[in-house]
Structures are given as structure tokens and as C-alpha cells.
Design an enzyme around this catalytic site. Structure first.
Site, PDB file in Angstrom:
ATOM      1  N   GLU A  35     -12.066  20.805 -33.464  1.00 18.08           N
ATOM      2  CA  GLU A  35     -11.247  21.990 -33.281  1.00 18.08           C
ATOM      3  C   GLU A  35     -10.409  21.760 -32.033  1.00 18.08           C
ATOM      4  O   GLU A  35     -10.962  21.439 -30.972  1.00 18.08           O
ATOM      5  CB  GLU A  35     -12.124  23.229 -33.106  1.00 18.08           C
ATOM      6  CG  GLU A  35     -11.250  24.462 -32.993  1.00 18.08           C
ATOM      7  CD  GLU A  35     -12.000  25.773 -32.799  1.00 18.08           C
ATOM      8  OE1 GLU A  35     -13.244  25.759 -32.781  1.00 18.08           O
ATOM      9  OE2 GLU A  35     -11.306  26.796 -32.652  1.00 18.08           O
ATOM     10  N   ARG A 260     -26.949  16.132 -31.959  1.00 23.68           N
ATOM     11  CA  ARG A 260     -25.883  16.103 -30.967  1.00 23.68           C
ATOM     12  C   ARG A 260     -26.276  15.221 -29.815  1.00 23.68           C
ATOM     13  O   ARG A 260     -27.450  15.148 -29.456  1.00 23.68           O
ATOM     14  CB  ARG A 260     -25.782  17.500 -30.362  1.00 23.68           C
ATOM     15  CG  ARG A 260     -24.677  18.338 -30.828  1.00 23.68           C
ATOM     16  CD  ARG A 260     -24.764  19.659 -30.081  1.00 23.68           C
ATOM     17  NE  ARG A 260     -23.488  19.912 -29.436  1.00 23.68           N
ATOM     18  CZ  ARG A 260     -22.417  20.322 -30.096  1.00 23.68           C
ATOM     19  NH1 ARG A 260     -22.477  20.531 -31.390  1.00 23.68           N
ATOM     20  NH2 ARG A 260     -21.287  20.529 -29.473  1.00 23.68           N
ATOM     21  N   LYS A 270     -17.444  22.683 -24.662  1.00 26.47           N
ATOM     22  CA  LYS A 270     -16.035  22.788 -24.291  1.00 26.47           C
ATOM     23  C   LYS A 270     -15.765  24.071 -23.508  1.00 26.47           C
ATOM     24  O   LYS A 270     -14.950  24.087 -22.600  1.00 26.47           O
ATOM     25  CB  LYS A 270     -15.167  22.752 -25.555  1.00 26.47           C
ATOM     26  CG  LYS A 270     -15.054  21.346 -26.124  1.00 26.47           C
ATOM     27  CD  LYS A 270     -14.062  21.288 -27.269  1.00 26.47           C
ATOM     28  CE  LYS A 270     -14.680  21.773 -28.561  1.00 26.47           C
ATOM     29  NZ  LYS A 270     -13.870  21.477 -29.741  1.00 26.47           N
TER      30      LYS A 270
HETATM   31  P1  ATP Z   1     -17.510  23.989 -30.431  1.00 32.66           P
HETATM   32  O1  ATP Z   1     -18.706  24.605 -29.836  1.00 32.66           O
HETATM   33  O2  ATP Z   1     -16.218  24.413 -29.822  1.00 32.66           O
HETATM   34  O3  ATP Z   1     -17.493  23.903 -31.932  1.00 32.66           O
HETATM   35  P2  ATP Z   1     -17.832  21.188 -30.593  1.00 32.66           P
HETATM   36  O4  ATP Z   1     -18.128  20.305 -29.415  1.00 32.66           O
HETATM   37  O5  ATP Z   1     -18.735  21.241 -31.731  1.00 32.66           O
HETATM   38  O6  ATP Z   1     -17.635  22.547 -29.916  1.00 32.66           O
HETATM   39  P3  ATP Z   1     -15.735  20.348 -32.368  1.00 32.66           P
HETATM   40  O7  ATP Z   1     -14.312  20.190 -32.054  1.00 32.66           O
HETATM   41  O8  ATP Z   1     -16.136  21.266 -33.442  1.00 32.66           O
HETATM   42  O9  ATP Z   1     -16.382  20.812 -31.034  1.00 32.66           O
HETATM   43  O10 ATP Z   1     -16.387  18.919 -32.591  1.00 32.66           O
HETATM   44  C1  ATP Z   1     -15.815  17.951 -33.419  1.00 32.66           C
HETATM   45  C2  ATP Z   1     -16.880  17.087 -34.009  1.00 32.66           C
HETATM   46  O11 ATP Z   1     -17.620  16.463 -32.984  1.00 32.66           O
HETATM   47  C3  ATP Z   1     -17.842  17.890 -34.833  1.00 32.66           C
HETATM   48  O12 ATP Z   1     -18.148  17.166 -36.008  1.00 32.66           O
HETATM   49  C4  ATP Z   1     -19.048  18.013 -33.953  1.00 32.66           C
HETATM   50  O13 ATP Z   1     -20.213  18.133 -34.710  1.00 32.66           O
HETATM   51  C5  ATP Z   1     -18.997  16.704 -33.163  1.00 32.66           C
HETATM   52  N1  ATP Z   1     -19.624  16.861 -31.863  1.00 32.66           N
HETATM   53  C6  ATP Z   1     -19.344  17.785 -30.940  1.00 32.66           C
HETATM   54  N2  ATP Z   1     -20.151  17.672 -29.885  1.00 32.66           N
HETATM   55  C7  ATP Z   1     -20.962  16.630 -30.130  1.00 32.66           C
HETATM   56  C8  ATP Z   1     -22.023  16.006 -29.411  1.00 32.66           C
HETATM   57  N3  ATP Z   1     -22.403  16.448 -28.225  1.00 32.66           N
HETATM   58  N4  ATP Z   1     -22.635  14.954 -29.980  1.00 32.66           N
HETATM   59  C9  ATP Z   1     -22.251  14.495 -31.185  1.00 32.66           C
HETATM   60  N5  ATP Z   1     -21.273  15.033 -31.902  1.00 32.66           N
HETATM   61  C10 ATP Z   1     -20.619  16.103 -31.398  1.00 32.66           C
END
Ligand code: ATP
Ligand code: MG
Length: 765
Positions: A35, A260, A270
């Protein structure tokens, strides 16, 4: 990619492989779905790595899809940052896609569900909807609007789209089951009204799809075969499947979840990172202390190091926090081979060599690389009457274990001469401002003809020739390993010493000849490079990428302050050492018993024994390894630092403890070096093959046979007669150059100790 394309060792790769064998798909398609509401961070890198490497390993494709369904927080600035960072990591996406481009299709699908009686417009407000949803133990209850007629729903939904209602006045919900055990299935929201400007679609829409409504269908539209996401979406899978099922979408994507990445001393939310930026706690998204990729890039970390880290961490389904040491290790490992060694003095103290001629300058040969790095090259460094050394390298009244400079004491200046401190000059406040020393002209290059060898070797620069520089010492942004757990605001855990700026540092002049993006090891100080934003030719600014060793681990080993249960914790915990907990004291009774048992049998480091005591599965593996090869210290180290970084589930490893024992046995028998062993270990993780077999197959054996090495040594000496003459003239620092050559010739396989003594013997002849 520089890494070989081979099947990654993780459960998702296994699934893909099985799907391909079963003929389920022709081409594997994955996607990275960010996002655009913040800058990508190290956790995103893990997901990028996984999606791209998986597809790549099976000849498939990876798309970049922006999940941009939320107008309020998204921005083109973030889209651009994400694209730049993925490219920087070294990946190329097949297609660039936007969920917001599917708004019309999603709307039509919603209309279809309404017509099928599977969605309805609800007038309850947010709070009421939450209250009606029930809890995990109690079923929810139906909204009074749940049974609106299809006609009424269609009419209201069209008017929602047309902008007739205000924000939050109405929502569209799926009509599933208010008593479903999975709370996500209790009539989830599909649409909400937001009169907001979308960064790509302007004011075209006031009706925005919920993430859950958009996500699965977006994957379906794009033909994603393996939809990979993090574990918190596990419960959403049922809902995604319900949507695509009820829309009659054929070949729906399947979702697989992985844990994660959470890193110690780091936050990867974020929202929280945005707070750090907005509240001015850091200088921006690219402040080198941030876990964002733009910050890591600015700090000097390479994409190769980040990819190596991602590979090391791998994929599991168990949430946990990765030791920050694993990340730092990956950075050091990468820099060790790319960063030439040079000298810089961060906090200078003037040294006058009283018996050195006033106007003399000698340009002394100094190799760029230590013996164990198979790179070559050297530069010269100017030696003159006025030098600078590190303030910390001198003590007027040194304690017993201080081996550096002190009154009357002799030390070696690296690649220079031995000097002895004759006189200390203090200012009115008693501060040392200058040392008067004498040098021994017979020790040029750092060796004495009489064989004496001072205990201390210092780095130094010439006061007149060195270049002024600002040095920024970056450290962990947080002082707590878990800043976002617990009651307190994470901001309270900021490390007050995360940035120390030194304005008066001096760097040897050779750096002026190098490209601006050269990464260095400042000897004895750490890895540095020029700050890409703030450094200029006439005002150098160096960032510390990483220190040489993990100074935090050392601190943790210091005995903890006595713990008293009656006294409350001191309010002010700015001092790190006060904040460190005593890990042994925190063990449970069972763990403590295990800890004592391990300690009785083996002489292990506390830090490692604690981990083994807490994680019996790894302790078992360790015991198996020790049974195969009797070197408990090394094996504990491998188990705790390498194995645990590779997996959180030892039974998932393709090899057992005995194989680890065999690997360490190869090191102990001098068959391979520790560095080569790391490569072998990587391959063991990937293939499960025995270490012996890997060493044999890839020809990795360390050469410790003098008969093999002598001809190579002779050949090298023949090739560089000038250097040999210089060495024999006293430039013994050239030994590094010859070692570099030898290592290159032998592809890093020469036994370093033996190689050096053979070289010295032949050179001395
Ligand atoms: P939000 O809480 O804003 O959704 P987010 O960190 O999940 O935060 P996204 O932009 O949705 O942000 O993440 C993009 C991709 O990265 C998604 O597939 C998410 O699952 C993955 N991702 C985000 N944070 C992590 C992490 N700490 N470890 C592994 N993958 C991650
Ligand atoms: Mg997310």
C-alpha cells in the site's frame, strides 16, 4: 541476480514445486502488493525477496501491484519510493499494476453480489457495527437493515456511488453469517463512503472498497497463482475464498501466509515510522537510523547485504523477533570483502616525532586488505613529523591491561614505525593536548630487525596531509530490543546515543582519489562511506555503516547490576547498561535447570547457554552435534547464531546435528576455513547434502600442504620482482600484497597461517 537460481529452501517453494508437478499451473505468478502509504522497510524487503526469488526459481513472473484503495493516506511520493527501492534491491517486476484501476470492475462485482442477495447496504454506524459483531465467544446479531430487498439495496448502492450520502452514513456489507466462528466472516464491510481525493483517480469516486474486498479479487484478475502474505491475514483467507467463490471466479488464487519479519531494536510499522518522521525524532524517511530501505541505502548498506539477510532469515510460519546481530552480521560479511582498509582518526590527538626531520615526508606502502581477504591492492600513506592518533589510544596513567600508548611506552604505528612517548603536554585544565615521541628509524614498515614487537598497534594519519571530515556515528535507534511491546509509548525507548557527530575527524589523503561511493573500513573503527546527500569534495561527511564488532553483545556480557526486588526500578534509564536485563536471572526454573546442566557438562558462554536452555529443540541438536564432534564451544556458537538464523524449527532442517558436527570437524581439521564453512552451511541448508560431499564436489578444501603452496609462492615472487626488492628493502608491509596474490591464485583456499610463513621465508631469503 548474482545468486544462483535454485529452489529456495522453504515450505512455499515446496508447495509451488508440487503444484507444478501436478500440472496445476503453466507459469508461476507472484506479486508484491504494497500500500503506497509509507516508505518500504526491511520487513517489506523480506516479502519482496520472497515473491521475486520464488517466481524466479521456477521461471515465473512477479508483478508489482499497489494496493491503493485508501485515499486518505496514499501518495505518489510513496509509489515512487517503493519502485526505486525494489529496483535498488535488484529486482525487476513484470507488470506494474494498481488495485485502484479495478474500482469499476469491483463495483460491478458488488452489484452482482447484491443481485444474488449476498450483500446489503447497512445504515449502522461504525461503533454499532462493532457492537453487533459479537465476540470470539458470543455470536453477533443481525443489523436491522440486513433484510433490505435487492431493489432497495441496488438503489441505495447506486446513490452511495453518486455521492448522495456523507462519509460513514452507509456501508455495503457481505451477507454471510453473523454467528460464524471466524469473526472476519460476520458480514464484513465491502465499501465505505469517503469524500476524499485519491492520488490517482482524483474525485472520481467517493465510494472506496475495503482492502479485504479488493485484495483477493485483484489477485484473481491478475492470475496470481501463489498469493503470499503475512500471517495476520490467515483468518482473512476464508473471506477471500468466499468472495471469489461467490463471484464464480475460475482458477482463484491460493493464499499462503508466512511470519512477518520482526527485528530486535527496530519497529516496522509504517504508522509508527511516520510518527518518528512527523515528530522530528529522525531527520526523515532516509535518516540512516531508520529501518527503511532508503535509510539503509543512505547509510551505506548494500542491496546484496539485504538480500543475504533475507535469505538467512528465510520463511517460517512462526512469529518471533530476529536477533539484530543477524542483520548486522550480514552487513559486515558483505562489507568485509568490498571495503578497502584505510586509516582515519576520529578524535585526534597530536603527536610530534621529535627525532624525525622537520621537512621529511615518506610515503609508506600500505595494503588495502588484510590477509584473509583475497583482494589485492595498496596505497601509500604519508608519514611526517606531526601525526594524529586517536585520543582513546593514549592514557597518561594506564591500567594494567591497556596496551596502547602511555608515557615511556613503545607502540607500533600501523605500516609506519615504532614510536615511544617521551613527554606529555597538558593544557591549563590538565587535558592532554600533545604528545612528544621519538621513533625508531630501524622499524620502518612496522617490523623491528631485533624481533621485538610492541603489544599495541595504532592507526594514525599525518597531521599535515590528512583531510578533515565530519563523521556521523550511527547506532541503534532504540535502546530496547522490543520497543513496541509493553505499556509505554515506543518513543520512550529511543536510544539517546543513536547518533554521535564528530566534527574534527581526519582521514588519510588517499580517499580523495577514490570514487565517492567507496565503502571503507576505517581501521579499528568500523565501516564507513561518504554520506550521499551531505558530503562534498571540500567538506567530507562520512557515515558509519556499522561498527566492527557488536559492542552491544559485549556490554550484555558485563555482569548485571545487583537486582533488588524491593527497590523500584530507577526512573531514569538513559544508561544502557542499567537497562540491560540479566538473561540468566530471567530463566524459568526448568530453563535454569537446563542451563546449569549445560554449564556443568560444557564450558559455554552464558549468552549461548541461555539460548539453548530456553530452546530445547536447539539444545537437542547441539547435543547431537557434540556427540559427532567434540568441540562444544564452536558448536554452541554455530547452533545459536547460524542454525537459529536459518530456521526457527530445527526439525524442518534438511540435516541433523551430526552433520553440523561434521562441518565444524572440517574446520578444526583445517580442511576448510570458517569463511568457506559458511558457504558450505548455506548449501547444506539448500540441499541437505553432507558437508564432506559439498566440500569435495565444489573443490573447497583448504590447501595446507606446503609442497602444493611453495610453487605458487615462487611463481608470485617471480612475477613481482620490484615488490620483492622493496620488501627486502624494508617495506615488510607488502606482505599483505603478496598474501592477496596468493589467496587469489588459490581461490582463497590456502591455509593463511602456512601461506604467510612460506611467503616470509621465501621473501626473507
Ligand atoms: P500496513 O499495516 O500499513 O498494512 P504493511 O507493512 O503490511 O503495513 P503493506 O504495504 O501492506 O504494508 O505491505 C506490503 C507487503 O509486504 C504485504 O504483502 C505485507 O504482508 C508485506 N510485509 C509488510 N511488513 C512485513 C514484514 N515485517 N515482514 C514480512 N513481510 C511484510
Ligand atoms: Mg498490509
Amino acid at each position: 541476480m548474482s545468486e544462483p537460481t535454485k529452489k529456495p529452501a522453504n515450505f512455499i517453494a515446496d508447495i509451488i514445486e508440487a503444484d507444478l508437478k501436478a500440472g496445476k499451473h503453466d507459469v508461476i505468478i507472484t506479486r508484491f502488493p504494497p500500500e503506497p502509504n509509507g516508505y518500504p522497510h526491511i520487513g517489506h524487503a523480506q516479502s519482496v525477496w520472497l515473491n521475486f526469488e520464488l517466481a524466479d526459481a521456477f521461471g515465473g513472473q512477479t508483478n508489482l501491484r499497489f494496493d491503493d484503495t485508501n485515499p486518505e493516506t496514499e501518495d505518489i511520493e510513496y509509489v515512487n519510493a517503493i519502485k526505486r527501492d525494489i529496483k535498488w534491491l535488484g529486482y525487476e517486476w513484470e507488470r506494474e499494476l494498481y488495485a485502484s484501476d479495478y474500482f469499476e470492475q469491483l463495483y460491478q462485482w458488488a452489484v452482482q453480489l447484491i443481485k444474488d442477495g449476498k450483500a446489503y447496504v447497512d445504515d449502522l454506524n461504525e461503533e454499532e457495527i462493532r457492537a453487533y459483531r459479537g465476540t470470539v465467544t458470543e455470536p453477533g446479531k443481525a443489523s436491522p437493515y440486513r433484510n433490505r430487498s435487492v431493489e432497495e439495496n441496488l438503489d441505495l448502492f447506486a446513490r452511495m456511488k453518486a455521492g448522495e450520502f456523507g462519509d460513514g452514513e452507509k456501508v455495503l456489507r457481505a451477507k454471510i453469517d453473523m454467528a460464524h466462528v471466524n469473526m472476519k466472516m460476520r458480514d464484513p464491510l465491502m465499501y465505505r463512503i469517503r469524500h476524499a481525493h485519491h492520488y490517482r483517480h482524483g474525485d472520481n469516486w467517493c465510494l472506496y472498497p475495503m482492502y479485504d474486498w479488493a485484495h483477493g479479487q485483484s489477485d484473481a484478475i491478475e492470475g496470481i497463482t501463489h498469493s503470499i502474505c503475512t500471517l495476520e491475514f490467515e483468518n482473512n483467507r476464508e473471506l477471500y475464498d468466499w468472495f471469489v467463490d461467490n463471484l464464480g471466479i475460475e482458477k482463484p488464487p491460493h493464499q499462503y501466509e508466512f511470519a512477518r519479519l520482526n527485528l530486535e531494536y527496530t519497529i516496522t510499522s509504517k504508522r509508527k515510522l511516520l510518527r518518528l518522521v512527523n515528530e522530528g525524532k529522525v531527520a526523515g524517511w532516509d535518516d540512516p537510523r531508520m529501518p527503511t530501505l532508503s535509510a539503509q541505502r543512505r547509510r551505506g548498506v548494500t542491496p546484496e547485504a539485504i538480500r543475504a539477510f533475507a535469505r538467512k532469515v528465510g520463511v517460517t510460519r512462526v512469529n518471533g523477533r530476529i536477533d539484530l546481530g543477524v542483520f548486522e552480521h550480514a552487513i559486515r560479511d558483505d562489507l568485509n570483502f568490498r571495503a578497502p582498509r584505510v586509516m582515519a582518526v576520529l578524535k585526534p590527538l597530536k603527536v610530534v616525532i621529535t627525532n624525525y626531520p622537520e621537512d621529511q615526508v615518506e610515503w609508506l606502502e600500505a595494503p588495502y586488505w588484510p590477509h584473509d581477504v583475497p583482494n589485492e591492492g595498496s596505497r601509500t600513506v604519508p608519514f611526517s613529523r606531526e601525526l594524529l592518533i586517536e585520543q582513546d589510544d593514549f592514557m597518561e596513567d594506564p591500567p594494567k591491561k591497556f596496551f596502547r600508548l602511555a608515557p615511556g611506552r613503545e607502540v607500533r604505528l600501523r605500516y609506519g614505525y615504532f614510536i615511544t612517548c617521551d613527554e606529555v603536554i597538558n593544557n591549563d585544565d590538565g587535558q592532554v593536548i600533545e604528545l612528544r615521541c621519538s621513533y625508531d628509524p630501524a622499524t620502518k614498515g612496522g617490523d623491528a630487525p631485533d624481533g621485538r614487537s610492541p603489544k599495541g598497534t595504532l592507526h594514525w594519519v599525518s597531521a599535515t596531509h590528512s583531510v578533515p571530515a565530519e563523521v556521523r556515528l550511527y547506532d541503534r535507534l532504540f535502546a530496547s530490543p522490543t520497543p513496541d511491546e509493553g505499556e509505554e509509548d515506543f518513543i520512550t525507548h529511543l536510544n539517546p546515543e543513536s547518533l554521535v557527530v564528530l566534527k574534527n575527524a581526519r582521514v588519510e589523503p588517499s580517499v580523495l582519489d577514490d570514487p565517492a561511493d567507496t565503502r571503507y573500513q576505517f581501521e579499528r573503527q568500523g565501516y564507513f562511506w561518504r554520506d550521499p546527500e551531505d558530503s562534498s569534495e571540500d567538506a567530507l561527511v562520512f557515515n558509519r555503516i556499522i561498527s566492527l564488532r557488536d559492542s552491544w553483545a559485549k556490554r550484555a556480557k558485563q555482569p548485571a547490576p545487583p537486582r533488588s526486588s524491593s527497590k523500584p526500578k530507577p526512573e531514569n534509564t538513559r544508561n544502557q547498561s542499567q537497562e540491560r536485563r540479566d538473561p540468566v536471572a530471567e530463566l524459568s526454573a526448568v530453563e535454569k535447570a537446563r542451563f546449569d546442566h549445560l554449564n556443568q557438562r560444557f564450558d559455554l558462554q552464558d549468552e549461548e547457554a541461555v539460548v539453548l536452555a530456553r530452546e530445547p529443540k536447539f539444545a537437542d541438536l547441539f547435543l547431537e552435534a557434540v556427540a559427532a564432534h567434540d568441540n562444544p564451544q564452536a558448536l554452541a556458537n554455530w547452533t545459536v547464531h547460524e542454525l537459529r538464523a536459518a530456521t526457527s524449527e530445527p526439525s524442518a532442517l534438511p540435516f541433523g546435528g551430526a552433520a553440523l558436527g561434521q562441518l565444524v570437524a572440517l574446520i578444526d581439521a583445517n580442511t576448510i576455513s570458517t569463511r568457506i564453512a559458511k558457504d558450505v552451511f548455506e548449501e547444506m541448508l539448500n540441499t541437505g547434502e553432507a558437508p564432506e560431499a559439498i566440500v569435495e564436489k565444489r573443490g573447497l578444501k583448504q590447501v595446507s600442504d606446503a609442497d602444493v603452496l611453495v610453487p605458487v609462492v615462487e611463481e608470485i615472487l617471480d612475477r613481482f620482482p620490484d615488490k620483492v626488492a622493496q620488501y627486502r628493502d624494508g617495506k615488510t608491509g607488502l606482505i599483505g600484497f603478496f598474501m592477496g596474490q596468493l589467496m587469489r591464485e588459490t581461490k582463497g583456499q590456502a591455509d593463511p597461517g602456512l601461506a604467510k610463513s612460506l611467503l616470509q621465508a621465501k621473501l626473507g631469503a
